[in-house]
Design an enzyme around this catalytic site. Structure first.
Site, short mmCIF file in Angstrom:
data_model
loop_
_atom_site.label_atom_id
_atom_site.label_comp_id
_atom_site.label_asym_id
_atom_site.label_seq_id
_atom_site.Cartn_x
_atom_site.Cartn_y
_atom_site.Cartn_z
CG HIS A 1 -38.05 -15.46 -2.49
ND1 HIS A 1 -36.77 -14.93 -2.78
CD2 HIS A 1 -37.80 -16.72 -2.55
CE1 HIS A 1 -35.99 -15.85 -3.10
NE2 HIS A 1 -36.33 -16.99 -2.92
CB CYS B 1 -24.16 -15.05 1.80
SG CYS B 1 -24.56 -16.57 1.10
CG ASP C 1 -31.94 -23.44 0.53
OD1 ASP C 1 -32.78 -23.49 0.71
OD2 ASP C 1 -31.31 -22.52 -0.59
CD GLU D 1 -27.55 -23.18 -0.82
OE1 GLU D 1 -28.35 -22.35 -0.13
OE2 GLU D 1 -27.17 -23.22 -2.12
C1 LIG Z 1 -28.51 -17.26 0.74
C2 LIG Z 1 -29.05 -18.35 0.50
O1 LIG Z 1 -29.79 -18.52 -0.72
P1 LIG Z 1 -31.24 -18.28 -1.22
O2 LIG Z 1 -31.81 -17.40 -0.29
O3 LIG Z 1 -30.99 -17.58 -2.47
O4 LIG Z 1 -31.66 -19.64 -1.59
C3 LIG Z 1 -29.50 -19.26 1.39
O5 LIG Z 1 -29.94 -20.38 1.15
O6 LIG Z 1 -29.19 -18.97 2.52
MG LIG Z 2 -30.04 -21.14 -0.77
#
Ligand SMILES: C=C(OP(=O)(O)O)C(=O)O
Ligand SMILES: [Mg+2]
Length: 566
Positions: free
Chosen positions: A187, A491, A437, A413
């Site tokens: 994060h 994404c 992920d 993912e």
């Molecule tokens: C876009 C994703 O979702 P998050 O980062 O919110 O898990 C991912 O896992 O790439």
């Molecule tokens: Mg994810």
């Protein structure tokens, strides 16, 4: 001069002075008594003075903050003077407990009481816990927990940041982020990119840099050095000029030869969406709905959800907005959906799987989405996170249909979804690759762990192969139907890396979604290659024996990156 090598997660070259994020405040020992010679009266006076100091500090910060951060700070400041909190601590002190232990215990019981009241009151429960930690820090004479407050700009050094830290991170004074922990998909990385701050994660040893030291940070190279050289200062000045010229995206994601790859934004709420629209995003490729409710203990009502979603849709009339249903669990726990005691949260009940254990929440969310979509002009697509099988995709599609949602999709993912993309896509209308992920699960490397950062990069040829398999699966499914292949976007954070964005385009993904701050860099670099060149670079990356070589080989063929400091 001291150098630290970490992983660069958000480009930018900058110099500035360091502020270390204080360590969390430890619990005062249970049963701790008043020290010899301190009367209960004196201890109460000390406690009240500490509480007042905490109040004043938070209030002063609230006065200079804006938006969500201001509201959070104001609410917390008020809590520091809460009479119930101070009275119950006073009672414990009178019975011989130390001031630190007394406020700790009083905070716990007030917090529990608020929690049990539910609704708005329950949301204040965490403020009390924050306040008690601040009061204990004040009593001990150590720095308050959380992001340090400062009038002068600084480079924040921390172990890692949590999503909730975003509320109090003031991008006007935080120049860059450096963490000893965290991986490229952590994060901290996501927050840094969304704020456009240069960032380096997994830089072992940076917690030893003294407060006030002058450092140079290169967020592309993952490099931090104490006492910058003249050359590094010059690089930082040059970057300030480049970033100003890169600031605009013209709203047209395309390769040099006109192959269109719409560039979309990842958003967590209306504020991000409005900012993304202003930065030229061609739509939203990932609306992380859980970010609207991170601090909530209770499920938001359908009305509340519909209002939050509509506010995002309204920023993109006539454009595509891909909303993701709640992805609670692991790195994004939501108390009303996730079990905090799971031994392996990343492999546990998270994302779509929370529907197994807490049925009803997903249906109510879909109802809210359908309502918000019907009242807005956005082209709303809806996808589920953490889909592992075609059967799950099929069930999600039927829940969407029952709610009146026409365009269901899935996040790819989990490696199983990539490997079976053709059958998964038979059930739904589109897929979006969550490379954060996907990397974590393909490499069996927790995305939040600094020591695994080298494994945890989407440049891993194995991850790129999974991307390719997903695109191939979509093509295979499309040929079976004699229709066009269903769209497969990306994404994950990979899309925000301009070099990787070129590779992903070459692998055949149809859209790239990223933090809006990266649109200009990705858009600029994409326009320098033809589709055929991107395909060639994709082949090169796939053939590399390691992630480092994949990245180095591709970057060597894209000199524009070095020219722009990306
Ligand atoms: C876009 C994703 O979702 P998050 O980062 O919110 O898990 C991912 O896992 O790439
Ligand atoms: Mg994810």
């Amino acid at each position: 001069m001291q150098n630290f090598q970490g992983v660069g997660v958000s480009p930018g070259r900058i110099t500035g002075s360091v502020r270390q994020m204080p360590k969390p405040v430890g619990e005062p020992p249970s049963g701790e008594k008043l020290a010899e010679g301190i009367s209960p009266e004196d201890a109460v006076v000390r406690l009240k003075a500490a509480a007042q100091a905490v109040h004043d500090e938070l209030k002063a910060r609230a006065d200079t903050a804006s938006g969500d951060g201001k509201a959070v700070l104001e609410a917390t400041a008020l809590m520091a003077k809460d009479t119930m909190l101070l009275k119950s601590a006073g009672k414990l002190i009178n019975a011989g407990t130390s001031a630190e232990r007394a406020i700790w215990e009083a905070g716990a019981s007030v917090s529990e009481m608020l929690h049990n009241l539910g609704g708005y009151m329950a949301e204040r429960a965490t403020d009390v816990l924050d306040v008690r930690a601040r009061i204990v820090a004040e009593l001990r004479g150590v720095p308050a927990p959380g992001i340090p407050s400062s009038e002068t700009p600084f480079i924040l050094v921390a172990e890692d940041l949590a999503p909730a830290d975003t509320a109090t991170l003031n991008p006007a004074v935080v120049l860059a982020l450096v963490t000893s922990g965290g991986g490229p998909q952590s994060h901290t990385a996501i927050i840094a990119r969304s704020l456009g701050l240069p960032a380096v994660v997994a830089a072992h040893g940076v917690d030893g840099i003294a407060d006030g030291s002058e450092v140079y940070v290169d967020g592309a190279a993952g490099f931090v050095s104490v006492e910058p050289t003249d050359e590094q200062r010059a690089l930082a000045t040059a970057w300030a000029e480049t970033s100003a010229t890169l600031a605009a995206f013209d709203g047209n994601g395309t390769t040099a030869d006109g192959h269109l790859v719409p560039l979309l934004a990842n958003v967590g709420g209306a504020k991000d969406a409005v900012a993304a629209a202003g930065l030229g995003a061609q739509g939203v490729g990932l609306f992380r709905t859980e970010f609207c409710f991170l601090e909530r203990d209770t499920e938001p009502s359908v009305d509340e959800q519909a209002a939050a979603y509509k506010a995002v849709f309204d920023a993109f009339p006539g454009k595509k907005v891909v909303l993701r249903t709640l992805d609670a669990g692991a790195d994004k726990p939501l108390p009303f959906l996730t079990d905090a005691t799971e031994p392996n949260p990343a492999l546990g009940v998270r994302g779509y799987r929370t529907d197994f254990t807490t049925p009803g929440v997903l249906e109510r969310q879909l109802e809210a989405i359908a309502r918000a979509a019907s009242e807005s002009e956005a082209d709303v697509w809806v996808m589920a996170p953490m889909i592992s099988t075609a059967a799950e995709a099929g069930r999600f599609a039927s829940l969407c249909a029952a709610a009146g949602i026409q365009t269901p999709g899935v996040m790819v993912e989990v490696p199983s979804a990539a490997l079976t993309a053709a059958t998964v896509l038979r059930e739904v209308g589109f897929a979006s690759l969550g490379t954060n992920d996907l990397t974590q699960y393909a490499m069996a490397a927790d995305r939040q762990l600094g020591p695994l950062a080298d494994l945890n990069t989407p440049w891993q040829p194995a991850v790129l192969r999974l991307v390719q398999l997903t695109v191939e699966g979509a093509a295979q499914e499309g040929s079976g139907r004699e229709g066009a292949a269903k769209p497969v976007g990306v994404c994950g954070e990979a899309a925000a890396d301009p070099a990787l964005a070129v590779v992903l385009t070459g692998l055949g993904v149809t859209t790239l979604s990223m933090t809006a701050r990266s649109l200009a860099a990705v858009g600029t670099v994409l326009k320098t290659v033809t589709l055929e060149q991107a395909q060639e670079l994709a082949r090169l990356a796939l053939s590399a024996p390691s992630a480092t070589e994949a990245r180095d080989w591709v970057r060597a063929k894209l000199p524009v990156l070095e020219e722009l400091g990306l």
